[in-house]
Structure formats: structure tokens, C-alpha cells
Design an enzyme around this catalytic site. Structure first.
Site, PDB file in Angstrom:
ATOM      1  N   GLY A  98       0.853  -1.076   0.112  1.00  0.00           N
ATOM      2  CA  GLY A  98      -0.136  -0.005   0.173  1.00  0.00           C
ATOM      3  C   GLY A  98       0.793   1.192   0.002  1.00  0.00           C
ATOM      4  O   GLY A  98       2.002   1.123   0.339  1.00  0.00           O
ATOM      5  N   THR A  99       0.324   2.288  -0.493  1.00  0.00           N
ATOM      6  CA  THR A  99       1.076   3.516  -0.711  1.00  0.00           C
ATOM      7  C   THR A  99       1.230   4.350   0.537  1.00  0.00           C
ATOM      8  O   THR A  99       2.393   5.121   0.690  1.00  0.00           O
ATOM      9  CB  THR A  99       0.345   4.675  -1.656  1.00  0.00           C
ATOM     10  OG1 THR A  99      -0.806   4.780  -1.294  1.00  0.00           O
ATOM     11  CG2 THR A  99       0.395   3.851  -3.021  1.00  0.00           C
ATOM     12  N   ASP A 100       0.251   4.163   1.584  1.00  0.00           N
ATOM     13  CA  ASP A 100       0.386   5.180   2.635  1.00  0.00           C
ATOM     14  C   ASP A 100       1.809   4.888   3.634  1.00  0.00           C
ATOM     15  O   ASP A 100       2.341   5.723   4.027  1.00  0.00           O
ATOM     16  CB  ASP A 100      -0.758   4.993   3.596  1.00  0.00           C
ATOM     17  CG  ASP A 100      -1.937   5.514   2.875  1.00  0.00           C
ATOM     18  OD1 ASP A 100      -1.906   6.379   1.976  1.00  0.00           O
ATOM     19  OD2 ASP A 100      -3.099   5.212   3.683  1.00  0.00           O
ATOM     20  N   LYS A 176       5.878   9.915   0.210  1.00  0.00           N
ATOM     21  CA  LYS A 176       4.571   9.957  -0.589  1.00  0.00           C
ATOM     22  C   LYS A 176       4.318  11.439  -0.668  1.00  0.00           C
ATOM     23  O   LYS A 176       4.218  12.238   0.062  1.00  0.00           O
ATOM     24  CB  LYS A 176       3.418   9.227   0.178  1.00  0.00           C
ATOM     25  CG  LYS A 176       1.900   9.163  -0.825  1.00  0.00           C
ATOM     26  CD  LYS A 176       1.157   8.334   0.068  1.00  0.00           C
ATOM     27  CE  LYS A 176      -0.268   8.378  -0.792  1.00  0.00           C
ATOM     28  NZ  LYS A 176      -0.947   7.398  -0.108  1.00  0.00           N
TER      29      LYS A 176
END
Length: 359
Positions: A98-100, A176
Site C-alpha cells: 500500500g502507498t500510505d 509520498k
């Protein structure tokens, strides 16, 4: 179709790329059924065979897929352990994530795998593979291409990298930068490692040298402490309050985002807080690492008089490290007794190009 020469392992930790929608419309982690079928179609583009495995602990327990908000120290150990234990069986590794918290994971793995000589590529998506318009297909395809060392079209890579939106980034330099744009990550204090679209180009001068064979890649590099506090210095926050927090907890280390190039008000004397914390906890509390709260830039704590309270042998100047790299590096450095013995040296030097060398 190319004749497979090498093998790539895809470690599926979950994240948006493999998620599916519930009846309510909310996205939740899935086993990535779409992924397995999709990878079969991608094999024809590569010189490697591809295997997909779930994230698994050393004892064989499967952690399965998760939202990246759940990913932490035990997951980092599991990922690194899989790569170390299976290193002889595969020529490249791709981690779906996941990107978070992707930048945290990529940073953490870079320290565990500093002696790894094979590509480790972390990727994900802003939109699930199961939905129209997903960016996951291109991200996955390019991540596999980077890991496909047998293709000989790229230089040998020994980095933990993030592959996203056609760019290749050093993992421990990444942040991010957007929750909506397909270009979700950047490296504000370092140049990118490569551009993969439309024509793959690796900037070889940016790559780290291949590591020496000693110390060898083994489980001694594993282990993270969860007793690290990471926080911003906010206007009005006092040293007295920080000292109470440290003494009243089991915190062993602090990552503090200070103002600008390294300033703090007179009412916040970090050097005194660290000294008192060490004394009042019988040296349970070890040190603080400071980084800037500015997205792009580096510390220079001797530039302003207002930096005088940030200077101490037990306060490590994080220079241009990202907060994600500083936090995971401190967690890693505190994660074993051997590393604790060389704590200040480890934190003050670049282990794997996570920060610019001291001038």
C-alpha cells in the site's frame, strides 16, 4: 515469448493494488486473485519466471494481505527474512504494498538489506487493479521489468527501490507526495534513479556501488525496536512536556522534526531534555535524531543561534534524511544489542545512501 532464464519472487503484502470494494463501496484488502491471473499474462514480456507468495513469518505463519496502515516492524522483518532466506533461489524481488506507508517499508528494508546484491522493487497503486483506470498494471509491469535482471537491458541494481508512475526511486529517499495523482512519490532531496517510460533509462551515476560480500547477508541485520517516538516540534511545545512523555513511557529514541534548517525556541532546550532523560531513565533513553520539517531541504544547525539548543553528542544531525528514513533507521539501530553498541556511529553515517555524506 522469451525463454525464462531467471526467477522473480513477488511478495504480496496487500495494499490498494490488490484491494476489492465491499458492498458499501469501501476498499478492503483481498488475496489478490486478479493479480495472479494478470502476472501470467505478463510473463511473456520477461526473461524470468515469476512466483507469487504471501508475506510469511519465519515460523511459516502467513501474515496475508493488509492495508498499509497495519504494516510495521514485524512485517519489515518478515519481508527482509523472506528475501534473505530465499536469496539464492531468486534473482529479483518485487513487493506489492500500500502507498500510505510504502516509504517507511522501503526505508526499513534498505537498512536490513544493505548487503543485498539483488534488486528489491516496492510498488503499488493509487487505484486497485480490479477497477477501470488503475495505475497498478503499469507499475507492476515496470517493477517486474526492473527486477528482471536476466534481461541485461539494465545495469545491475542492488537497491531497495520504489517503482511508481514510470519512475525508479531510491526507497530510503522517497516520500509520498500525493494521495490522488498517479505520480504519488518523489525524492525531494535526491535525484531519481531512473525513468522507465517511454524509454527505460537508469542514471547509473546515482546508483550505489554493489556492496562488499562482507559482512554477509544474514539474519543478524534483522530486528526493529518499536520504542521510538517520531514527532513534530510545534510552536508552544515545551521541553518540560517532552521530558515527561519520555520519562513516563518506555521510549528509547526520539525523531524530532525541527524548524527549517535547524532551529528551536529558547523554551525548548532539546540538549537539556536528552541529558535529563538519559539520567532519569538510567540510560534507557538513548538519543534523539533531528530532521527538518521542510519537505525539501537539509539541516544546518550551526547557521542560526536558534539552533544552539539542538547541539549535543546525543543528538544526531539527520542532515537531509526524510522523516521516514530517520524513524526506521533509528528503529533498526535500536533493534539489536550489537547495533546499540555503535548507535551514534550508525545514525551519524550513511548506511546505504539514505542521506548526504557529512561535509
Amino acid at each position: 515469448m522469451n525463454n525464462p532464464i531467471n526467477k522473480i519472487l513477488v511478495i504480496n503484502t496487500g495494499g490498494t493494488i490488490t484491494m476489492a470494494a465491499k458492498a458499501t463501496g469501501e476498499l478492503q484488502a483481498s488475496k489478490g486473485e486478479v493479480l495472479v491471473e494478470l502476472i501470467k499474462d505478463l510473463t511473456s514480456d520477461l526473461c524470468s519466471t515469476i512466483e507469487v507468495k504471501p508475506l510469511t513469518l519465519a515460523n511459516g505463519d502467513v501474515l496475508g494481505t493488509s492495508d498499509s496502515s497495519e504494516i510495521g516492524p514485524r512485517h519489515w522483518d518478515a519481508m527482509a527474512s523472506m528475501i534473505i532466506n530465499l536469496n539464492d533461489d531468486y534473482d529479483g524481488f518485487v513487493i506489492l504494498h500500500g502507498t500510505d506507508t510504502m516509504s517507511y517499508t522501503a526505508s526499513a528494508l534498505s537498512f536490513c538489506l544493505a548487503q543485498n546484491t539483488k534488486p528489491v522493487v516496492v510498488t503499488g497503486a493509487q487505484v486497485p487493479l480490479s477497477k477501470p483506470g488503475s495505475d497498478g498494471l503499469q507499475n507492476l509491469r515496470l517493477a517486474l521489468y526492473v527486477a528482471d535482471q536476466s534481461g541485461k537491458s539494465l545495469p545491475q541494481l542492488s537497491e531497495v527501490m520504489i517503482c511508481f508512475a514510470g519512475q525508479l526511486l531510491r526507497g530510503n529517499r522517497s516520500r509520498k507526495s500525493s494521495t490522488r495523482s498517479a505520480v504519488g512519490f518523489s525524492t525531494p532531496n535526491a535525484q531519481i534513479l531512473g525513468e522507465l517510460f517511454p524509454v527505460p533509462t537508469i542514471f547509473t551515476e546515482q546508483l550505489r556501488p554493489l556492496p562488499n560480500s562482507y559482512p554477509p547477508l544474514n539474519s543478524s541485520s534483522l530486528g526493529f525496536s518499536d520504542k521510538v517516538l517520531s514527532m513534530n516540534l510545534n510552536p508552544g511545545f515545551t521541553g518540560e512536556l517532552l521530558l515527561k512523555i519520555i520519562i513516563g513511557s518506555d521510549i528509547e529514541g526520539l525523531v524530532l522534526r525541527v524548524f527549517g534548517s535547524g532551529t528551536a525556541p529558547d523554551s525548548f532546550n532539546l540538549a537539556d531534555v536528552v541529558k535529563q532523560a538519559q539520567q532519569q531513565t538510567n540510560n534507557r533513553f538513548k538519543c534523539a535524531v533531528i530532521v527538518t520539517d521542510v519537505y525539501n531541504g537539509s539541516l544546518d544547525i550551526h547557521r542560526y543561534e536558534a539552533g544552539k539548543n539542538l547541539r549535543s553528542k546525543s543528538i544526531i544531525d539527520g542532515r537531509d534524511m526524510t522523516p521516514e528514513a530517520a524513524s526506521t533507521k533509528l528503529m533498526w539501530a535500536l533493534g539489536s544489542e550489537d547495533r546499540k553498541q555503535q548507535l551514534v556511529k550508525l545514525l551519524g553515517s550513511a548506511v546505504c545512501k539514505e542521506m548526504t555524506a557529512a561535509r
